[in-house]
Design an enzyme around this catalytic site. Structure first.
Site, PDB file in Angstrom:
ATOM      1  N   ASP A  38      -6.663  -2.770  12.006  1.00  0.00           N
ATOM      2  CA  ASP A  38      -5.957  -1.939  11.042  1.00  0.00           C
ATOM      3  C   ASP A  38      -5.108  -2.921  10.218  1.00  0.00           C
ATOM      4  OD1 ASP A  38      -4.194   0.242  10.016  1.00  0.00           O
ATOM      5  OD2 ASP A  38      -2.753  -0.606  11.442  1.00  0.00           O
ATOM      6  N   SER A  74       9.349  12.019   4.791  1.00  0.00           N
ATOM      7  CA  SER A  74       8.154  11.407   5.377  1.00  0.00           C
ATOM      8  C   SER A  74       8.521  10.239   6.281  1.00  0.00           C
ATOM      9  CB  SER A  74       7.233  10.903   4.254  1.00  0.00           C
ATOM     10  OG  SER A  74       6.233  10.040   4.750  1.00  0.00           O
ATOM     11  N   GLY A 104      -3.252  10.223   4.610  1.00  0.00           N
ATOM     12  CA  GLY A 104      -4.008   9.138   4.004  1.00  0.00           C
ATOM     13  C   GLY A 104      -4.071   9.155   2.498  1.00  0.00           C
ATOM     14  N   VAL A 107       2.089  12.557  -0.554  1.00  0.00           N
ATOM     15  CA  VAL A 107       3.021  13.629  -0.174  1.00  0.00           C
ATOM     16  C   VAL A 107       3.467  14.376  -1.426  1.00  0.00           C
ATOM     17  CG1 VAL A 107       3.934  12.526   1.939  1.00  0.00           C
ATOM     18  CG2 VAL A 107       4.915  11.933  -0.278  1.00  0.00           C
ATOM     19  N   ASP A 241      -4.510   5.573  14.128  1.00  0.00           N
ATOM     20  CA  ASP A 241      -5.411   4.648  14.813  1.00  0.00           C
ATOM     21  C   ASP A 241      -5.833   5.136  16.200  1.00  0.00           C
ATOM     22  OD1 ASP A 241      -5.248   2.819  12.681  1.00  0.00           O
ATOM     23  OD2 ASP A 241      -3.372   2.009  13.483  1.00  0.00           O
TER      24      ASP A 241
HETATM   25  P1  ADP Z   1      -2.841   2.666   6.394  1.00  0.00           P
HETATM   26  O1  ADP Z   1      -4.231   2.797   6.928  1.00  0.00           O
HETATM   27  O2  ADP Z   1      -2.703   1.436   5.543  1.00  0.00           O
HETATM   28  O3  ADP Z   1      -1.794   2.737   7.482  1.00  0.00           O
HETATM   29  P2  ADP Z   1      -2.507   5.487   5.488  1.00  0.00           P
HETATM   30  O4  ADP Z   1      -3.843   6.017   5.926  1.00  0.00           O
HETATM   31  O5  ADP Z   1      -1.308   5.908   6.254  1.00  0.00           O
HETATM   32  O6  ADP Z   1      -2.571   3.869   5.356  1.00  0.00           O
HETATM   33  O7  ADP Z   1      -2.278   5.865   3.956  1.00  0.00           O
HETATM   34  C1  ADP Z   1      -3.247   5.526   2.988  1.00  0.00           C
HETATM   35  C2  ADP Z   1      -2.686   5.585   1.597  1.00  0.00           C
HETATM   36  O8  ADP Z   1      -2.198   6.910   1.294  1.00  0.00           O
HETATM   37  C3  ADP Z   1      -1.487   4.681   1.378  1.00  0.00           C
HETATM   38  O9  ADP Z   1      -1.876   3.353   1.087  1.00  0.00           O
HETATM   39  C4  ADP Z   1      -0.816   5.383   0.205  1.00  0.00           C
HETATM   40  O10 ADP Z   1      -1.433   5.023  -0.997  1.00  0.00           O
HETATM   41  C5  ADP Z   1      -1.054   6.853   0.467  1.00  0.00           C
HETATM   42  N1  ADP Z   1       0.095   7.470   1.181  1.00  0.00           N
HETATM   43  C6  ADP Z   1       0.100   7.976   2.424  1.00  0.00           C
HETATM   44  N2  ADP Z   1       1.313   8.472   2.760  1.00  0.00           N
HETATM   45  C7  ADP Z   1       2.134   8.232   1.709  1.00  0.00           C
HETATM   46  C8  ADP Z   1       3.522   8.473   1.429  1.00  0.00           C
HETATM   47  N3  ADP Z   1       4.347   9.051   2.301  1.00  0.00           N
HETATM   48  N4  ADP Z   1       3.998   8.065   0.228  1.00  0.00           N
HETATM   49  C9  ADP Z   1       3.189   7.462  -0.654  1.00  0.00           C
HETATM   50  N5  ADP Z   1       1.888   7.213  -0.467  1.00  0.00           N
HETATM   51  C10 ADP Z   1       1.344   7.590   0.691  1.00  0.00           C
HETATM   52 MG    MG Z   2      -1.089   0.678  10.788  1.00  0.00          MG
END
Ligand code: ADP
Ligand code: MG
Length: 292
Positions: A38, A74, A104, A107, A241
């Protein structure tokens, strides 16, 4: 009964900062052919900061204020970065209501009667928010620097970009190089966009990148590799994950990760250091050669 060598191996792991939950994990680790990482919180520290504020049709302070009003609801690391920046900038953070998380993607919430959306480009596309061409080229440039461009819309209009950067853990590059040296295939998987993901991957020496992966799809990517005959370790820290950690032949959780990730891991890296994952695999090879 567990062979003595495995018990000794588990004890040796503990000394190395590697919590091996079961003897089976130690036995399978020897056979690994591929490791999937990840990105956020695993390869990177997971404590990102806002680096650039690019408002559209409002001031920087207003953009930050609207964004923080939503993100304070968040727990996402990106959200924490936005809230921290608003605090250090001293902008007021208005109240918000009807907060919603789109896993993903982003918000949303209602702030001072306006719906505010914050997330990635696909998220804004879903709401048919047009992003002006000059903003699009700025987004690409920020992503090529390895930054995550968080897009903000208010009352149905594009309101600006907050660029957020995370730093690599100090030993990430060394751990990747070591894994390749001992013959393993290394892959990065992330919900982040392909440009940012590729910039980080280049920096750490990973060639195989799967970006824009939704939380529920991570485990599927693990299974796809297994179906091709690979014996797969997944290394991760987040709630997202957990299914991939469980699906992997060996799930390796980051010690400072979320409880759900730690519970799903067969091996826990107590010191959060990826070099310890390499040590665990080498330990497994040593122990198993002694048993055979
Ligand atoms: P990662 O696999 O990198 O941990 P996530 O699956 O949690 O990422 O989120 C994927 C994408 O969704 C982020 O890169 C972002 O663009 C967007 N995103 C998710 N949650 C938020 C949030 N709270 N604020 C802004 N963008 C978000
Ligand atoms: Mg991570």
């Amino acid at each position: 009964a567990t062979p003595t060598a495995v018990t000794v191996g588990i004890g040796r792991g503990a000394e190395l900062g590697v919590l091996i939950r079961n003897g089976e994990a130690l036995e399978i680790s020897e056979k690994l052919t591929a490791v999937i990482f990840d990105k956020t919180g695993t390869l990177t520290r997971g404590k990102p900061d806002v680096t650039d504020i690019v408002p559209a049709g409002m001031g920087e302070g207003r953009l930050l204020s609207l964004a923080a009003a939503v993100e304070k609801n968040s727990q996402h690391p990106l959200a924490e970065a936005v809230v921290r920046r608003a605090e250090s900038a001293g902008v007021s953070v208005p109240a918000s209501e009807r907060f919603t998380t789109f896993g993903g993607r982003g918000v949303s919430a209602v702030v001072e009667g306006e719906e505010v959306l914050i997330g990635n480009q696909p998220f804004l596309d879903e709401y048919r928010i047009g992003v002006p061409p000059e903003a699009e080229s700025r987004i690409a440039a920020l992503q090529d620097e390895g930054k995550t461009a968080v897009l903000v819309a208010a009352a149905g209009r594009f309101a600006g970009i907050l660029a957020i950067a995370d730093t690599l853990k100090p030993t990430t590059k060394a751990a990747i190089a070591d894994l390749k040296k001992i013959g393993l295939t290394v892959t990065m998987i992330t919900g982040d966009n392909p440009r940012t993901a590729n910039a980080i991957a280049r920096e750490v020496g990973i060639e195989d990148v799967h970006a824009g992966v939704l939380p529920q799809e991570k485990a599927r990517e693990v299974r796809a590799l297994q179906e091709r005959g690979e014996v797969v370790a997944f290394v991760g820290d987040g709630i997202n994950d957990a299914p991939a950690l469980a699906q992997a032949d060996v799930g390796i959780a980051i010690g400072s990760g979320t409880d759900v990730a730690i519970e799903s891991g067969d091996i826990v890296l107590i010191r959060d250091d990826l070099v310890d994952a390499v040590a665990a695999i080498e330990l497994s090879r040593k122990v198993m050669s002694r048993i055979k």
